[in-house]
Scaffold this motif. Structure first.
Motif: not given
Ligand code: SER
Length: 590
Positions: A70, A208, A229-231, A164, A88, A44, A42, A206
């Motif tokens: 993943r 977070v 933290d957004t994704g 999350w 992402m 982050m 991710a 998302n």
């Molecule tokens: N860490 C969160 C996710 O992977 C937001 O970036 O969804």
């Protein structure tokens, strides 16, 4: 109109740059600071130290596009949404803005005509419903109401959906708020809500709110600072913008599928064929990106994941009656990404040749292995394939256990996975720890020679930082019983004089007979103590920190010797460049 991958990425970066965010680099898929973790999963991950409170050189507002792998959902690949490799987009606040601004940014980007221009009436959101420990997120719900989402489209869900992290057992985490787009399908039932996978709700983003650190005893403590933290999944969002029901129809997949159909001479008319086509497209794409990091197929760590991906694609190619095909498909994949990813362009010939080599190797045993599998299932009396048979398929025919598992599932059979593990251990004569590691997705070499080289690697890392400067960071590490290989970020050739200095410093520390000490602690504690650390997917668990005298301290899975005097004489045999800004050292102990 924003419709394509390229347009979405450009728009997202521009939007957040306009809100004071600095763009951070798309980090390597192999977490930079860790020889033991597998992949960046991710946006982050490369930012964990800064989420924990370290100061980021680019400031408190960051934005990025991050490539991710993943493997957790690998068995879901083939449905409409799951991918092994994906991109992402994300924006971060490191102790800066909080829920109100984060949600308002998200809403503006999604609905403003200047940006994605989505119909606000089709947006639903979820927020954390609270539990005994963490309160219900009424603040986020309130902001959503303020921007205009009515209560009936704000859903309070539990921890399994709206909380999350942490990635491991411990580490930074927090409640999240997800955004969904209504595809217009009817609700599958009265209870249907955004957590339902019936296809009505398409998840796009998302946010977070990372304000907790989960501790080893299961309790939550507040982090030093509140982070956002957004994704946003690029493939999913593009599919939505193009009104497609699945990610495989967008421009980063359709040419790959088309090529598979040409080579197979059939299309995805049946559900099974469609699934095989998608698996091939997804797995070979992930394989190309792993190869672009100069990882080759093997039975170790990332090389093993890579091997699994390629071999599974090959088996599905066989189901489509394709013979040799991986190189042709990879060529198509490279065409799509060569402009966006310099490493795909730079390592193109390595990617193609490794892919082909692996295919030739596997095709030599695939047919015989499948025949052996048929014989096995004819012979068995129970509904379970024994560990011994599964191991034979692995050892003699190169069937990754996961592939045998998949074959078994198709026949509604099970595998004695524990038995396989035992067989594996018996044959490889490995320690329990090594075997366990393997079944988590990696395999360390615990032989005596490799152990010494692990410790030598830590000495080398520190010596390089002392001689060349602390900007030197580990980029990758690979150890065989014969030699160590160490990649690090450095922009020029290391001079002979510097090489000698580094070598002498390592040998001085070997002679000094420094004790090697291992301690277990939480990741934040390790960071606090100044240990060189990895920022990868296992950062949250209790980590092992190895100290060598007062000289070096690193978070590492080991194994290591007890004292540096065991190492012998250290010699650097080669120094070379492997990619822009990355140097490689090979060294031996004699
Ligand atoms: N860490 C969160 C996710 O992977 C937001 O970036 O969804």
């Amino acid at each position: 109109m924003i419709k394509t991958r390229k347009q979405l990425i450009q728009a997202y970066l521009k939007f957040f740059q306009g809100k004071g965010h600095k763009q951070v680099q798309n980090a390597p898929l192999i977490p930079e600071h860790d020889p033991t973790v597998l992949f960046t999963t991710a946006g982050m991950h490369p930012l964990v130290p800064y989420i924990l409170g370290e100061r980021h050189p680019q400031g408190k507002r960051l934005v990025s596009l991050q490539r991710c792998i993943r493997t957790g959902d690998i068995d879901e690949v083939g449905d409409d949404l799951h991918l092994t490799f994906f991109e992402m987009l994300g924006n971060w606040s490191l102790g800066d803005y909080w829920k109100e601004e984060a949600i308002k940014f998200s809403y503006e980007f999604l609905t403003s005509k200047k940006w994605l221009g989505l119909d606000p009436k089709k947006i639903s959101v979820t927020v954390f419903g609270g539990d005994g420990e963490i309160p219900r997120d009424l603040d986020s719900a309130e902001v959503w109401k303020q921007v205009g989402i009515p209560s009936e489209r704000i859903f309070f869900l539990g921890k399994e959906h709206n909380f999350w992290g942490p990635a491991g057992k411990t580490g930074p985490c927090g409640p999240c708020s997800e955004m969904f787009y209504d595809t217009g399908r009817a609700k599958c039932s009265r209870k249907c809500n955004p957590s339902c996978s019936c296809g009505k709700y398409f998840e796009i983003w998302n946010d977070v709110f990372m304000e907790y650190n989960k501790l080893a005893d299961g309790k939550y403590e507040k982090l030093k600072q509140r982070n956002v933290d957004t994704g946003m999944g690029v493939e999913r969002t593009v599919a939505m913008l193009q009104n497609k029901a699945n990610v495989f129809e967008i421009e980063v997949f359709s040419p790959i599928e088309k090529r598979i159909e040409e080579l197979a001479n059939i299309g995805g008319e049946t559900k099974e064929r469609m699934k095989s086509i998608r698996i091939i497209a997804d797995h070979l794409k992930a394989a190309c990106f792993i190869l672009a990091e100069r990882v080759a197929p093997s039975n170790l760590d990332r090389g093993y994941v890579l091997r699994r991906l390629i071999r599974k694609a090959i088996r599905h190619g066989r189901l489509l009656r394709m013979q040799k095909f991986t190189k042709e498909i990879a060529e198509e994949i490279l065409k799509i990404y060569r402009r966006a990813y310099p490493q795909i362009k730079e390592h193109g010939s390595f990617i193609l040749s490794e892919m082909e080599k692996e295919e030739i190797k596997f095709l030599a045993t695939l047919e015989k292995g499948l025949k052996r599998f048929e014989d096995i299932i004819k012979e068995i009396k129970t509904k379970e394939i024994s560990g011994k048979d599964a191991f034979d398929l692995y050892q003699s025919y190169g069937f990754p256990i996961e592939m045998t598992q998949e074959l078994a599932q198709e026949r509604k059979l099970k595998i004695d996975a524990k038995g396989f593990e035992e067989e594996f251990k018996k044959h490889q004569e490995m320690s329990r720890q090594a075997t366990e590691k393997r079944f988590k997705g990696g395999l360390a070499d615990f032989s005596e020679k490799a152990t010494k080289l692990h410790t030598a690697t830590h000495l080398l890392h520190q010596a390089l930082r002392n001689v060349l400067g602390t900007e030197v960071r580990q980029h990758g590490s690979n150890i065989t019983p014969e030699r160590l290989r160490f990649d690090f970020n450095f922009t020029r050739k290391v001079t002979e004089e510097e090489i000698k200095k580094v070598q002498d410093e390592v040998n001085k520390n070997i002679k000094a007979a420094l004790p090697v000490k291992k301690e277990e602690m939480s990741f934040p504690e390790a960071r606090k103590q100044g240990a060189l650390a990895f920022f990868g997917e296992r950062y949250g668990e209790k980590v092992s920190v190895y100290s060598i005298g007062g000289y070096s301290k690193e978070v590492c899975g080991g194994p290591h010797v007890k004292n540096t005097k065991e190492l012998g004489h250290f010699r650097i045999v080669k120094e070379e460049g492997v990619a822009a800004g990355v140097r490689r050292i090979k060294a031996v102990l004699e």
